[in-house]
Enzyme design. Structure first.
Site, PDB file in Angstrom:
ATOM      1  N   GLU A 405       0.810  -1.226   0.000  1.00 44.39           N
ATOM      2  CA  GLU A 405       0.000   0.000   0.000  1.00 44.39           C
ATOM      3  C   GLU A 405       0.838   1.268   0.000  1.00 44.39           C
ATOM      4  O   GLU A 405       0.430   2.290  -0.562  1.00 44.39           O
ATOM      5  CB  GLU A 405      -0.951   0.003   1.208  1.00 44.39           C
ATOM      6  CG  GLU A 405      -2.126  -0.957   1.087  1.00 44.39           C
ATOM      7  CD  GLU A 405      -1.759  -2.418   1.336  1.00 44.39           C
ATOM      8  OE1 GLU A 405      -0.623  -2.670   1.795  1.00 44.39           O
ATOM      9  OE2 GLU A 405      -2.586  -3.309   1.072  1.00 44.39           O
ATOM     10  N   HIS A 474     -12.175  -5.924   8.028  1.00 45.93           N
ATOM     11  CA  HIS A 474     -12.875  -5.533   6.798  1.00 45.93           C
ATOM     12  C   HIS A 474     -14.056  -4.650   7.182  1.00 45.93           C
ATOM     13  O   HIS A 474     -15.101  -4.694   6.546  1.00 45.93           O
ATOM     14  CB  HIS A 474     -13.371  -6.757   6.016  1.00 45.93           C
ATOM     15  CG  HIS A 474     -12.275  -7.680   5.589  1.00 45.93           C
ATOM     16  ND1 HIS A 474     -11.771  -8.650   6.404  1.00 45.93           N
ATOM     17  CD2 HIS A 474     -11.570  -7.750   4.437  1.00 45.93           C
ATOM     18  CE1 HIS A 474     -10.811  -9.310   5.783  1.00 45.93           C
ATOM     19  NE2 HIS A 474     -10.662  -8.776   4.581  1.00 45.93           N
TER      20      HIS A 474
END
Ligand SMILES: Cc1ncc(C[n+]2csc(CCOP(=O)(O)OP(=O)(O)O)c2C)c(N)n1
Length: 672
Positions: A405, A474
């Site tokens: 990322e 999540h």
């Protein structure tokens, strides 16, 4: 110095090699001046390059200073001078003067930034420049422009994840990047044997590139190695890693006491290999430099530096700490007082809107490109948000990245230097944290730290929030972390129309925008999708339902739930006004204030944690600026002090805010 390499055999003229020496000597003399100024209390903080001159100057001379890009780190005085930065500019930064073109006195000295010289803005966090370098190289290649990129750092920086992520990206794409590691044996006080496992140059093979470990005190060898690496890069043969061994003569910075970790004998031993002395000796032996020439050269450099110091010190200090935080400041406008009018268009759900909006925006703006994990090809993302983009726009404009990322965001930042408008995807907001440094320390600060010279137009899309049984990793809401950061804009669409309008506006905005997509709504929220150009201004809230008894301030999935609560509240005789903030930074304060003035009661609803959540800022502002309008305390309905979100649906349902909870909190507030 070994005499195996001769400058003429390397293609260097006598004038060029003399010029190299002049720049090396200038860097050395600047160091001496800077540290003297520091000792005299005239320069608060300085960083030296002494000992590194051969690597820095010879590498710069081996490049094409008309087209190549460099990312020098704070020790790279020699690179900066060779690249055209003047001693006056150096000292304007040393004295933190307003006329300092690198940062207008906003950054420490040696934090280079010169757009016209193709020196990309540098910062202090170690290693963050590497992802930028690959982004610049990526953009150069996709635009078919000439030029390669050379990025510099110390051996300590090779321990940072950014270095490895950037090396990997450069290797995968075979980019024209040269990584020059100036191994001066210490990262502050940490010796390289405690810093580096194995040999840095050997790591190149692991990233699919060639690596060299060379004597960094030998200017001809540095020149030759960099020259060959540059030729390889220009032929499209990919990146090179060069580890150049050297030593720094001054302490780490003016704040460091190197006697605590280096012996005098060690320093003296390395000084026997002084690159400036090596170079002088070489020129004398080549009969290119006489003693008189040397005296004249030193005198001329000293004169230049004395004049630069005098002018820079007399130059006025900066006066304005508060501008250029944003490249485009969004001023507050008249409050919204009416329900957002419906738009025309086919009914779609939120995820379809994301997909269509990306197609529409990419069609309209050829500078845009999408990349991230799994985004390309037939799959088109774990939520299919990017499906069809590769087929429509090609691999250049929609491609997969490694699972990394920080370099996803860092490369995007680099691409903006070439005028690209990247739309990187972070697969889940829960995984944005590895890129926090690139977002917060880099993207958000680039405009401010360069005194407005660069802007950073990236749009970071990421699904966020709970309600889909995604468990702890999540489900996270990350808006409060980022709304806190000056220089960033943060938006949260909750309708298909807003997805399009906000994305369009975000892509055209010159500042970095975090585009948080409430994934709970991907299939739940449906509405018209406006065709053609459609914009929703940043910093404008939407009134979703008009009411008179209380104001519900919310966004994202909770805006949807608040609307579900409206008929239930109306049945109870309560008239709620629902404001979907949709732009968290900047906040549409006038609309919030006007509604508070109307209803005198405020319920803030979000699914992020209550403690230091976005609602805390809203409550503080209302208490501060609209206190006299309130008839009741400001209430928040949000997640408790829990990590979002337990997996078992029974547990998630117990803590995830819901319409019934909104009703209960509203009733409570009305009763107050
Ligand atoms: C991410 C980060 N961690 C720590 C620091 C503090 N720091 C500044 S310079 C430095 C050492 C860097 O060593 P190296 O990369 O070898 O370069 P050198 O200064 O020796 O040239 C450290 C730890 C920082 N600036 N950034």
């Amino acid at each position: 110095m070994k005499r195996e390499l001769h400058h003429r055999d390397l293609g260097l003229t006598d004038e060029q090699v003399l010029d190299m020496y002049r720049v090396m000597l200038t860097a050395r003399k600047i160091d001496d001046r800077m540290f003297a100024l520091n000792r005299q209390g005239r320069a608060p903080f300085v960083v030296g390059s002494s000992g590194h001159e051969a690597i820095q100057v010879a590498s710069a001379f081996a490049l094409d200073r008309q087209v190549d890009w460099v990312l020098p780190y704070y020790r790279d005085m020699g690179v900066a001078l060779a690249w055209g930065v003047t001693p006056l500019e150096v000292f304007l930064a040393v004295f933190a003067r307003g006329a300092d073109p690198a940062s207008g006195g906003r950054q420490l000295p040696n934090h280079w930034s010169y757009p016209e010289l193709r020196i990309f803005t540098q910062s202090s966090p170690i290693g963050t420049q590497y992802p930028h370098a690959v982004g610049i190289a990526h953009a150069l290649r996709s635009q078919g422009r000439p030029g390669i990129v050379v990025v510099y750092g110390g051996e300590g920086s090779t321990s940072e994840g950014d270095w490895h992520e950037a090396m990997n990206w450069a290797g995968i794409h075979r980019l024209g990047v040269i990584f020059v590691i100036e191994n001066n044996q210490y990262a502050i006080s940490v010796p390289s044997q405690e810093e580096v496992a194995g040999c840095i140059a050997d790591r190149a093979a692991g990233y699919g590139m060639v690596g060299f470990r060379i004597d960094g005190n030998d200017p001809m060898l540095v020149y030759k190695t960099v020259r060959e690496a540059a030729e390889r890069a220009r032929r499209g043969e990919g990146p090179t890693l060069i580890e150049a061994e050297t030593y720094r003569y001054y302490a780490h910075t003016s704040d460091d006491d190197d006697r605590l970790y280096r012996s005098r004998e060690e320093v003296l031993e390395w000084r026997r290999h002084d690159p400036v002395v090596n170079m002088r000796q070489y020129l004398i032996e080549e009969r290119l430099l006489s003693e008189a020439d040397e005296r004249d050269l030193v005198a001329s450099i000293e004169r230049t530096l004395a004049a630069a110091v005098e002018e820079a010190e007399a130059s006025p200090p900066p006066t304005d700490p508060a501008t250029k935080v944003y490249a485009r400041v969004i001023e507050p406008s008249e409050p919204v007082r009416r329900v957002e009018p419906a738009v025309d268009g086919p009914e779609v759900n939120l995820i379809t809107a994301v997909n269509r909006a990306l197609h529409d925006v990419m069609e309209a703006h050829p500078d845009t490109l999408v990349f991230g994990e799994d985004v390309a090809g037939e799959k088109g993302g774990v939520f299919k948000a990017t499906q069809g983009l590769t087929a429509t726009f090609g691999r250049e404009r929609c491609f997969n990245t490694p699972l990394a990322e920080s370099v996803i965001i860092g490369a995007a930042i680099g691409m903006t230097a070439l005028g690209k408008r990247p739309i990187p995807e972070i697969q889940f907001a829960d995984y944005i944290h590895p890129s926090f440094d690139q977002i917060v320390n880099e993207a958000a600060r680039i405009h401010y730290r360069s005194d407005g010279a660069w802007s950073c137009p990236i749009v970071i899309r990421t699904p966020f929030g709970a309600g889909i049984h995604g468990a702890l990793y999540h489900s996270q809401s990350v808006e409060a972390f980022f709304a806190h950061v000056p220089g960033l804009k943060v938006v949260v669409p909750s309708t298909p129309a807003d997805v399009k309008g906000l994305l369009w506006e975000a892509v055209e905005d010159p500042d970095p925008v975090l585009f948080l997509e409430p994934k709970k709504l991907y299939r739940l929220a449906k509405g018209p999708y406006p065709e053609g150009e459609y914009r929703v201004p940043l910093g404008r809230a939407a009134i979703r339902h008009e009411g008179t008894d209380l104001t519900i301030l919310t966004y994202g999935a909770m805006a949807h739930f608040a609307l579900e609560a409206v008929p239930l509240l109306e049945e109870l005789g309560i008239s709620p006004e629902v404001i979907d903030l949709r732009s968290l930074k900047p906040l549409d304060w006038p609309t919030v204030e006007a509604s508070v003035q109307k209803t005198s009661r405020v319920l803030i609803v979000h699914e992020d944690n209550e403690f230091v959540g976005y609602g805390a800022e809203l409550a503080a502002q209302i208490a501060d600026k609209a206190f006299e309008w309130l008839d009741a305390p400001i209430r928040r309905y949000a997640l408790g002090d829990l990590p979002a979100m337990p997996y078992a649906s029974e547990l998630e349902e117990m803590v995830y805010p819901n319409p019934e909870g909104i009703v209960a909190h509203a009733q409570d507030l009305i009763k107050y």
